[in-house]
Design a protein around this motif. Structure first.
Motif, PDB file in Angstrom:
ATOM      1  N   ALA A 161       0.836  -1.200   0.000  1.00 52.10           N
ATOM      2  CA  ALA A 161       0.000   0.000   0.000  1.00 52.10           C
ATOM      3  C   ALA A 161       0.874   1.255   0.000  1.00 52.10           C
ATOM      4  CB  ALA A 161      -0.940  -0.003   1.204  1.00 52.10           C
ATOM      5  N   CYS A 162       1.900   1.257   0.830  1.00 55.57           N
ATOM      6  CA  CYS A 162       2.797   2.420   0.899  1.00 55.57           C
ATOM      7  C   CYS A 162       3.544   2.622  -0.414  1.00 55.57           C
ATOM      8  CB  CYS A 162       3.796   2.261   2.046  1.00 55.57           C
ATOM      9  SG  CYS A 162       3.054   2.438   3.680  1.00 55.57           S
ATOM     10  N   GLN A 163       3.930   1.521  -1.064  1.00 57.11           N
ATOM     11  CA  GLN A 163       4.640   1.650  -2.335  1.00 57.11           C
ATOM     12  C   GLN A 163       3.755   2.276  -3.407  1.00 57.11           C
ATOM     13  OE1 GLN A 163       6.211  -2.360  -2.659  1.00 57.11           O
ATOM     14  NE2 GLN A 163       8.248  -1.648  -2.087  1.00 57.11           N
ATOM     15  N   HIS A 164       2.447   1.952  -3.417  1.00 59.11           N
ATOM     16  CA  HIS A 164       1.520   2.619  -4.339  1.00 59.11           C
ATOM     17  C   HIS A 164       1.555   4.125  -4.107  1.00 59.11           C
ATOM     18  CE1 HIS A 164      -0.855  -0.444  -6.477  1.00 59.11           C
ATOM     19  NE2 HIS A 164      -0.660  -1.216  -5.423  1.00 59.11           N
ATOM     20  N   ILE A 165       1.478   4.509  -2.846  1.00 58.39           N
ATOM     21  CA  ILE A 165       1.426   5.925  -2.485  1.00 58.39           C
ATOM     22  C   ILE A 165       2.756   6.608  -2.785  1.00 58.39           C
ATOM     23  CG2 ILE A 165       1.217   7.507  -0.513  1.00 58.39           C
ATOM     24  CD1 ILE A 165      -0.798   5.313   0.635  1.00 58.39           C
ATOM     25  N   LEU A 166       3.858   5.979  -2.414  1.00 59.63           N
ATOM     26  CA  LEU A 166       5.175   6.574  -2.653  1.00 59.63           C
ATOM     27  C   LEU A 166       5.488   6.681  -4.141  1.00 59.63           C
ATOM     28  CD1 LEU A 166       7.110   4.852   0.258  1.00 59.63           C
ATOM     29  CD2 LEU A 166       6.731   7.321  -0.001  1.00 59.63           C
ATOM     30  N   THR A 167       5.041   5.705  -4.920  1.00 58.12           N
ATOM     31  CA  THR A 167       5.247   5.764  -6.364  1.00 58.12           C
ATOM     32  C   THR A 167       4.540   6.996  -6.934  1.00 58.12           C
ATOM     33  OG1 THR A 167       5.437   3.360  -6.492  1.00 58.12           O
ATOM     34  CG2 THR A 167       4.926   4.502  -8.531  1.00 58.12           C
ATOM     35  N   TYR A 168       3.324   7.247  -6.457  1.00 57.83           N
ATOM     36  CA  TYR A 168       2.609   8.452  -6.886  1.00 57.83           C
ATOM     37  C   TYR A 168       3.330   9.716  -6.397  1.00 57.83           C
ATOM     38  CZ  TYR A 168      -0.489  12.380  -6.582  1.00 57.83           C
ATOM     39  OH  TYR A 168      -0.996  13.654  -6.657  1.00 57.83           O
ATOM     40  N   LEU A 169       3.717   9.750  -5.133  1.00 55.75           N
ATOM     41  CA  LEU A 169       4.351  10.948  -4.576  1.00 55.75           C
ATOM     42  C   LEU A 169       5.704  11.244  -5.220  1.00 55.75           C
ATOM     43  CD1 LEU A 169       3.488  10.579  -0.768  1.00 55.75           C
ATOM     44  CD2 LEU A 169       2.447  12.115  -2.453  1.00 55.75           C
ATOM     45  N   GLN A 170       6.312  10.230  -5.842  1.00 56.50           N
ATOM     46  CA  GLN A 170       7.570  10.436  -6.556  1.00 56.50           C
ATOM     47  C   GLN A 170       7.338  10.820  -8.025  1.00 56.50           C
ATOM     48  OE1 GLN A 170      10.800   7.438  -5.260  1.00 56.50           O
ATOM     49  NE2 GLN A 170       8.855   6.487  -4.682  1.00 56.50           N
ATOM     50  N   GLY A 171       6.058  10.936  -8.409  1.00 53.87           N
ATOM     51  CA  GLY A 171       5.733  11.357  -9.768  1.00 53.87           C
ATOM     52  C   GLY A 171       5.818  10.265 -10.807  1.00 53.87           C
ATOM     53  N   GLN A 172       5.832   8.994 -10.374  1.00 56.06           N
ATOM     54  CA  GLN A 172       5.969   7.880 -11.309  1.00 56.06           C
ATOM     55  C   GLN A 172       4.627   7.354 -11.792  1.00 56.06           C
ATOM     56  OE1 GLN A 172       8.432   5.102  -9.189  1.00 56.06           O
ATOM     57  NE2 GLN A 172      10.165   6.491  -9.118  1.00 56.06           N
ATOM     58  N   THR A 173       3.530   7.694 -11.115  1.00 60.21           N
ATOM     59  CA  THR A 173       2.185   7.344 -11.569  1.00 60.21           C
ATOM     60  C   THR A 173       1.327   8.588 -11.455  1.00 60.21           C
ATOM     61  OG1 THR A 173       1.464   6.627  -9.364  1.00 60.21           O
ATOM     62  CG2 THR A 173       2.333   4.921 -10.824  1.00 60.21           C
ATOM     63  N   ARG A 174       0.159   8.549 -12.088  1.00 56.33           N
ATOM     64  CA  ARG A 174      -0.693   9.736 -12.129  1.00 56.33           C
ATOM     65  C   ARG A 174      -1.694   9.791 -10.983  1.00 56.33           C
ATOM     66  NH1 ARG A 174      -1.085  11.993 -17.817  1.00 56.33           N
ATOM     67  NH2 ARG A 174       0.589  10.930 -18.882  1.00 56.33           N
ATOM     68  N   GLY A 175      -1.746   8.766 -10.167  1.00 59.04           N
ATOM     69  CA  GLY A 175      -2.675   8.762  -9.046  1.00 59.04           C
ATOM     70  C   GLY A 175      -2.549   7.480  -8.254  1.00 59.04           C
ATOM     71  N   VAL A 176      -3.258   7.419  -7.143  1.00 56.84           N
ATOM     72  CA  VAL A 176      -3.283   6.228  -6.292  1.00 56.84           C
ATOM     73  C   VAL A 176      -4.586   5.494  -6.583  1.00 56.84           C
ATOM     74  CG1 VAL A 176      -3.301   5.370  -3.926  1.00 56.84           C
ATOM     75  CG2 VAL A 176      -1.902   7.354  -4.514  1.00 56.84           C
ATOM     76  N   ASP A 177      -4.468   4.277  -7.066  1.00 60.56           N
ATOM     77  CA  ASP A 177      -5.649   3.484  -7.429  1.00 60.56           C
ATOM     78  C   ASP A 177      -6.157   2.740  -6.189  1.00 60.56           C
ATOM     79  OD1 ASP A 177      -7.589   1.868  -8.523  1.00 60.56           O
ATOM     80  OD2 ASP A 177      -6.367   1.253 -10.237  1.00 60.56           O
ATOM     81  N   SER A 178      -7.124   3.356  -5.512  1.00 62.14           N
ATOM     82  CA  SER A 178      -7.627   2.762  -4.274  1.00 62.14           C
ATOM     83  C   SER A 178      -8.365   1.453  -4.537  1.00 62.14           C
ATOM     84  CB  SER A 178      -8.525   3.736  -3.518  1.00 62.14           C
ATOM     85  OG  SER A 178      -9.592   4.162  -4.317  1.00 62.14           O
ATOM     86  N   ALA A 179      -8.950   1.294  -5.735  1.00 59.26           N
ATOM     87  CA  ALA A 179      -9.637   0.036  -6.068  1.00 59.26           C
ATOM     88  C   ALA A 179      -8.637  -1.117  -6.118  1.00 59.26           C
ATOM     89  CB  ALA A 179     -10.373   0.167  -7.392  1.00 59.26           C
ATOM     90  N   GLU A 180      -7.464  -0.860  -6.664  1.00 55.44           N
ATOM     91  CA  GLU A 180      -6.429  -1.904  -6.724  1.00 55.44           C
ATOM     92  C   GLU A 180      -5.943  -2.271  -5.325  1.00 55.44           C
ATOM     93  OE1 GLU A 180      -1.985  -2.436  -8.627  1.00 55.44           O
ATOM     94  OE2 GLU A 180      -3.391  -1.110  -9.664  1.00 55.44           O
ATOM     95  N   ILE A 181      -5.755  -1.266  -4.482  1.00 53.91           N
ATOM     96  CA  ILE A 181      -5.334  -1.522  -3.099  1.00 53.91           C
ATOM     97  C   ILE A 181      -6.418  -2.306  -2.363  1.00 53.91           C
ATOM     98  CG2 ILE A 181      -4.783  -0.431  -0.880  1.00 53.91           C
ATOM     99  CD1 ILE A 181      -3.511   1.873  -2.504  1.00 53.91           C
ATOM    100  N   SER A 182      -7.674  -1.922  -2.562  1.00 52.29           N
ATOM    101  CA  SER A 182      -8.798  -2.614  -1.927  1.00 52.29           C
ATOM    102  C   SER A 182      -8.851  -4.078  -2.353  1.00 52.29           C
ATOM    103  CB  SER A 182     -10.108  -1.906  -2.280  1.00 52.29           C
ATOM    104  OG  SER A 182     -11.201  -2.609  -1.752  1.00 52.29           O
TER     105      SER A 182
END
Length: 199
Positions: A28-49
């Motif tokens: 979960a943190c890696q999804h968020i950190l990837t976004y915060l580092q500008g590597q993705t365009r958003g955090v996909d909460s459906a995928e995390i769920s």
């Protein structure tokens, strides 16, 4: 918000985070950190769920969103305050005494590895804080009733834009245009593309 209510809210989120194994929290943190580092365009909460459910963790939509928001805010705040991994853990422990040591170790390790990249991306975003177009879909239809079309049974174009906001949330915007408006819109997009190729 009174301190007691804020503390209760934080403890409730921490209780939900406590349900996550270190591996699940890391994902979960890696999804968020990837976004915060500008590597993705958003955090996909459906995928995390989906990942949480496959692992047997049942959180309702609001609880999941609160966990994601809390982690995102924690990392953003740590970036703005230029915190080390140790300082991040100290702040989390000050906010709640319910943190399991395994979760704090995960957050410490991930922040130590990715904190500098998050801070660098925050500096870039401070300069360019606008949404990004993720996807655009259009379809041609026939107007049955409209405020802008003069006559019924005239063609229109419906556009659906998917935009990643600076906050990380992905939103959808839709609107309709007459065919001449869409042709002008298309012409302007072509002109922008031509200018961008010269940059």
């Amino acid at each position: 918000m009174p301190a007691a209510e804020e503390s209760y809210g934080v403890n409730k989120v921490v209780d939900n985070i406590c349900q996550l194994s270190p591996d699940l929290l890391t994902e979960a943190c890696q999804h968020i950190l990837t976004y915060l580092q500008g590597q993705t365009r958003g955090v996909d909460s459906a995928e995390i769920s989906d990942r949480f459910q496959r692992a047997g963790v049942r959180l309702d939509h609001e609880a999941l969103q609160n966990v994601i928001r809390f982690l995102m805010l924690t990392f953003r705040s740590a970036g703005k305050s230029v915190l080390s991994g140790d300082e991040l853990v100290s702040r989390l422990e000050e906010g709640s005494n319910k943190w399991p040591k395994a979760s704090l170790r995960v957050l410490h390790r991930l922040w130590s590895e990715h904190g500098a990249s998050v801070r660098a991306q925050q500096e870039v975003q401070a300069v360019l804080s606008i949404g990004q177009l993720v996807d655009m879909q259009w379809k041609l239809g026939m107007a049955v009733s409209s405020d802008t079309c003069r006559s019924l049974n005239s063609p229109y174009v419906s556009l659906l834009l998917k935009i990643a906001e600076p906050s990380g949330h992905i939103c959808h915007r839709s609107f309709e245009m007459t065919v001449p408006q869409f042709q002008n819109f298309h012409k302007q997009f072509k002109e922008m593309a031509a200018v961008m190729e010269t940059v």
